[in-house]
Design an enzyme around this catalytic site. Sequence first.
Site, PDB file in Angstrom:
ATOM      1  N   HIS A 254      37.443  24.997  14.676  1.00  0.00           N
ATOM      2  CA  HIS A 254      37.338  26.251  13.916  1.00  0.00           C
ATOM      3  C   HIS A 254      38.454  27.120  13.727  1.00  0.00           C
ATOM      4  O   HIS A 254      39.038  27.251  12.895  1.00  0.00           O
ATOM      5  CB  HIS A 254      36.071  27.009  14.498  1.00  0.00           C
ATOM      6  CG  HIS A 254      34.763  26.455  14.656  1.00  0.00           C
ATOM      7  ND1 HIS A 254      34.058  26.174  13.367  1.00  0.00           N
ATOM      8  CD2 HIS A 254      33.933  25.841  15.773  1.00  0.00           C
ATOM      9  CE1 HIS A 254      32.789  25.624  13.667  1.00  0.00           C
ATOM     10  NE2 HIS A 254      32.925  25.327  15.107  1.00  0.00           N
ATOM     11  N   ASP A 255      38.986  27.375  14.923  1.00  0.00           N
ATOM     12  CA  ASP A 255      40.057  28.444  15.151  1.00  0.00           C
ATOM     13  C   ASP A 255      41.438  27.549  14.576  1.00  0.00           C
ATOM     14  O   ASP A 255      42.327  28.621  14.018  1.00  0.00           O
ATOM     15  CB  ASP A 255      40.115  28.889  16.580  1.00  0.00           C
ATOM     16  CG  ASP A 255      39.091  29.536  17.074  1.00  0.00           C
ATOM     17  OD1 ASP A 255      38.004  29.792  16.166  1.00  0.00           O
ATOM     18  OD2 ASP A 255      39.117  29.524  18.157  1.00  0.00           O
TER      19      ASP A 255
END
Length: 305
Positions: A234-235
């Site tokens: 995600h990040d």
Amino acid sequence: MAQKIMLDMDPGIDDAAAIAIALTDPQFDVQLLSTVAGNVGVEKTALNALKLVEFFGVQEQVPVAAGAKMPLLKPYEDASYVHGESGMPGWDFPAVTTQPVAQHAVEAMRETLMQSPNQLTLVITGAFTNVALLFRMYPEVKAKVDRLVVMGGSLTGGNMSSVAEFNIYTDPHAAKIVFEAGLPIVMIGLDVTMKALLSYDNIAKLSDVNESGAMLQALLQHYADNEATGKPMHDVNTLFYLAHPEAFTLTNYWVDVITEGPALGATVADVLGSHHDTTNVAVATDIDVPAFNAWFMSEVATFMK
């Protein structure tokens, strides 16, 4: 020229991969790494950030600041069931020898912004608590922010409820403040991060690349966010966007953050323009997945250790 960025994070295994890239890729110039309670408590997220800056030998160049211990109003719920009790299990990091700066993250963020001769890009990949406090306490800093690139939200379904993504759900009141701050925002949410899976084939190759790859592979083996063909990073997608915006499809919407009721933490786009006559967020709605995997592996190959 390197992009000058501030990172506000809650490491966290996918955060660790993002931090590794931000600290080692010369196109990023990290001015501050601040942490917040999110995936695990803030004492642990700060410790994990320190482990990484020391692992990559940049503790003298990149200050770490610990921030908010809990959301503004909502009870705190961590994600240790996904990231492990420490937030970064799997690799035997040495005991850290440096400490976070003495200032609270909000004060450190304010000082970094106000002392910068140029505007900075703020990358948020955890709960939005620190940034909401910053904007409410020191609204003058907004003039020093070029844009915000945030990992959070979703237009198509959540991972904490049927509609809410974790970072927004953790502190929806803070996210609402940030989304309505009047600054340019790029939202990198589950709409793209659940597509941009790091393939299991590539994860298996990481330990053969270098020591940093082995470290990331060890962490990923403890990352309980598993899909059929890979793991969502995600990040990391925030940095992929900064490096390769052409790999993303963006659509401008007004996005409201829901702060009560069964849709708590939802990010609702006014798709029909029936409630707002303007937009506040550029939402990433599609991504070049093969390009993401190729870029991630190329980043690991150039790590300094």
